[in-house]
Design an enzyme around this catalytic site. Structure first.
Site, short mmCIF file in Angstrom:
data_model
loop_
_atom_site.label_atom_id
_atom_site.label_comp_id
_atom_site.label_asym_id
_atom_site.label_seq_id
_atom_site.Cartn_x
_atom_site.Cartn_y
_atom_site.Cartn_z
N CYS A 191 -6.43 -5.97 -4.87
CA CYS A 191 -7.15 -5.65 -3.64
C CYS A 191 -8.37 -6.57 -3.63
O CYS A 191 -8.98 -6.80 -4.67
CB CYS A 191 -7.58 -4.19 -3.62
SG CYS A 191 -8.43 -3.68 -2.10
N ASP A 192 -8.72 -7.08 -2.46
CA ASP A 192 -9.85 -8.00 -2.40
C ASP A 192 -11.17 -7.30 -2.13
O ASP A 192 -12.24 -7.94 -2.21
CB ASP A 192 -9.60 -9.05 -1.32
CG ASP A 192 -9.52 -8.47 0.08
OD1 ASP A 192 -9.05 -7.33 0.21
OD2 ASP A 192 -9.90 -9.15 1.04
N ASN A 206 0.82 -1.21 0.00
CA ASN A 206 0.00 0.00 0.00
C ASN A 206 0.86 1.26 0.00
O ASN A 206 2.03 1.22 0.39
CB ASN A 206 -0.90 0.00 1.25
CG ASN A 206 -2.15 -0.84 1.05
OD1 ASN A 206 -2.73 -0.84 -0.03
ND2 ASN A 206 -2.54 -1.56 2.08
N TYR A 256 -13.87 2.24 1.95
CA TYR A 256 -12.92 3.31 2.26
C TYR A 256 -13.46 4.69 1.92
O TYR A 256 -12.91 5.70 2.38
CB TYR A 256 -11.60 3.06 1.56
CG TYR A 256 -10.76 2.00 2.23
CD1 TYR A 256 -9.78 2.33 3.16
CD2 TYR A 256 -10.98 0.65 1.98
CE1 TYR A 256 -9.03 1.36 3.80
CE2 TYR A 256 -10.23 -0.33 2.61
CZ TYR A 256 -9.26 0.03 3.53
OH TYR A 256 -8.53 -0.94 4.17
#
Length: 451
Positions: free
Chosen positions: A165-166, A144, A244
Site C-alpha cells: 500500500c502506498d 483489496n 482511512y
C-alpha cells in the site's frame, strides 16, 4: 525478468508500466504479461501502454492474454490487482451498507468484508496455480482488502506473498517535505494493519521530527490528513493517523457525507471508467491522452466525502504529471528491485507478524516497516502499539479471520460474526441484515457461502 499482472486490463496498470520504464537497474523486467477476463479492457490498456512506451528505449515487451496459466508460466514476479465482481460489485458493497445506515466503503467496514468474502476463493484458486506454475515467483498483492487477502494467500504461498500500500510511505514523505527534510533519508515509525495504522515517529539524522511537525498548526493544516481529521485531533492523539481512520474517528460524519453524495465512489468510478474504456475503444489512437485526463479527474475527487467535495463537482483537476507522480507502483518496483538485485531496502509493507507485535499471533498480517532483500520481506523490530491502537487492531484482525474462515469454509455463522463484531457495526440485528443483503445482491458472496 517476467512480470505477470493479474487484472491487466485495470485502469491503474499504466502506472505500473510507467514505473518499469523508469527503472534502469539490472536485472530488470523486460517482459510483461497482462492477464484479464475482459478482452475489451485488455485491448484498451495495451494501447495505452504502447503509446506510453513510444520513443523510449528498452521498454518491456507486453503480451496480453485471457489465459491465466500462460500469464503465470515463467513469471519472476506476479502483481495482483484483480477486482472480483468489477466496479459494479463495489457499488453493491457500498449500497447494501448505506441502506442500513452503515459505512459503505470497499476496504473498511461491511463493504470490505463483503469484498473479501467474494474475493478470497478466487485468489486462493489463483495462488494454487501460482504454486504449480511459478513456485519461485514473489506474489505482490494489490488486491483489496489488502491485509485480509494477503493473510489468506499466505496459507498457500507462505512468505512469498507480500501486500503493498502506498499510503503509509506517502504520508511519511509528505510530512518530511513540509519540514524541509530529505524524504530519502528519513525513517518512519509506523504500526498497524492495512488502512488502519499510525505514524508515530519521523526520524532524520537521529532526531524525531514529528513533535516539531505536530506543534506547527499551519504545517498540519496543509497536510491532507490535517484537512481530513483537523489539526487539533491529530495534536491530541500525538500521532498522525492513516487517512482511512477517518471512517473510525468520524464515522457518523463519514456516513452522513457519503449518503448526501449524488453517487457513491464506486458509482462515480463505474461511470467515469465506463466512459474512458468506451471512448478509448472507439478511438485507440487517443487512449493514452484519454487515460491521463481520466486519472487526473479521479485523483481530484479521491476520498471526496472526507474533504468536503462532491462526486459531481468539477474541480480544477491538476494536469497529471506522469514523470513525477508515484504511488503504489513505486512501492512495488522498490520491492522487486530489493529482491531481484538484493538491494536491501526498508519499506512499509503487509507481512506476516512472526514475533514483531506481541499482541497479535505469528500468522497475523500487519503493516510495519520491513527489510526487503533477496529472501523477501522481513518485519523490523517495532515498539508496541498503545492500548487504543492494539485494541482496534485486534478487533479488526479478528474480523479478518472470521471473513477468511467464512470464505474458505462457506460458514454463514462465521460471516455473521464478522459483520457483527466489526467496530463500525453497532448491532447484531444490523449484521444479520447486512449478511442477507450481500447474499441477495452479490452472486459471488452467495457462492462463497454455498448458497
Amino acid at each position: 525478468m517476467k512480470l505477470a499482472i493479474l487484472g491487466g486490463g485495470g485502469f491503474r496498470v499504466p502506472l505500473v508500466y510507467k514505473a518499469l520504464l523508469q527503472d534502469t537497474g539490472s536485472p530488470r523486467v523486460d517482459k510483461v504479461a497482462l492477464y484479464d477476463q475482459s478482452p475489451e479492457r485488455l485491448s484498451v490498456i495495451t494501447a495505452v501502454l504502447s503509446q506510453l512506451a513510444a520513443g523510449r528505449d528498452h521498454a518491456p515487451r507486453v503480451e496480453a492474454t485471457l489465459d491465466l496459466d500462460k500469464a503465470l508460466e515463467g513469471a519472476d514476479f506476479i502483481f495482483s490487482a484483480i477486482r472480483v465482481g468489477g466496479l459494479e460489485g463495489r457499488t453493491r458493497d457500498e449500497r447494501v451498507a448505506l441502506d442500513l445506515g452503515v459505512l459503505g466503503q470497499e476496504t473498511t467496514g461491511p463493504g470490505g468484508i463483503a469484498y473479501g468474502l467474494r474475493t478470497i476463493p478466487v485468489m486462493l484458486d489463483i495462488a494454487r496455480r501460482v504454486k504449480a506454475l511459478a513456485p519461485k515467483a514473489f506474489f505482490i498483492n494489490f488486491t483489496n482488502p489488502a491485509g485480509m487477502i494477503t493473510e489468506a494467500l499466505q496459507q498457500v504461498l507462505g512468505n512469498r506473498v507480500i501486500g503493498i500500500c502506498d499510503t503509509p510511505g506517502g504520508l511519511g514523505r509528505r510530512i518530511a517535505g513540509s519540514l524541509g527534510l530529505d524524504a530519502g533519508r528519513i525513517q518512519v515509525d509506523y504500526v498497524g494493519l492495512n488502512h488502519l495504522g499510525w505514524l508515530r515517529r519521523l526520524i532524520s539524522d537521529g532526531e524525531d521530527h514529528l513533535p516539531r511537525f505536530l506543534a506547527d498548526e499551519q504545517a498540519l493544516a496543509t497536510l491532507e490528513e490535517g484537512s481530513i481529521f483537523g489539526p487539533s485531533w491529530i495534536q491530541a492523539m500525538g500521532v498522525v493517523p492513516n487517512e482511512y481512520l477517518y471512517y473510525y474517528y468520524f464515522n457518523r460524519d463519514a456516513v452522513r457525507s457519503i449518503v448526501e453524495q449524488p453517487t457513491t465512489r464506486g458509482e462515480f468510478l463505474v461511470a467515469q471508467q465506463g466512459d474512458f474504456y468506451a471512448a478509448a475503444g472507439k478511438d485507440p489512437d487517443r487512449a493514452f491522452e484519454l487515460w491521463q485526463r481520466t486519472i487526473a479527474e479521479r485523483k481530484a475527487l479521491y476520498m471526496a466525502e472526507a474533504k468536503g467535495k462532491r462526486h459531481d463537482d468539477s474541480p480544477e483537476a491538476e494536469p497529471f504529471d506522469l514523470e513525477s507522480e508515484g504511488g503504489y507502483e513505486l512501492v512495488a518496483l522498490a520491492v522487486m528491485a530489493a529482491i531481484a538485485r538484493d538491494e536491501k531496502s526498508t519499506i512499509i509493507l503487509n507481512v506476516r507478524n512472526g514475533g514483531t507485535l506481541a499482541g497479535l499471533d505469528a500468522d497475523a498480517v500487519i503493516e510495519v516497516p520491513s527489510l526487503v532483500d533477496a529472501n523477501g520481506a522481513h518485519p523490523l523490530a517495532t515498539s508496541a502499539p498503545d492500548l487504543h491502537q492494539l485494541g482496534l487492531m485486534q478487533q479488526v484482525k479478528a474480523v479478518d479471520r472470521l471473513a477468511i474462515e467464512a470464505a474458505t469454509t462457506g460458514s454463514e455463522e462465521a460471516a455473521l460474526k464478522a459483520f457483527a463484531l466489526h467496530p463500525l457495526v453497532d448491532s447484531v440485528t444490523v449484521a444479520r441484515s447486512l449478511l442477507r443483503g450481500y447474499v441477495d445482491a452479490i452472486p459471488e458472496v452467495a457462492r462463497a457461502l454455498h448458497r
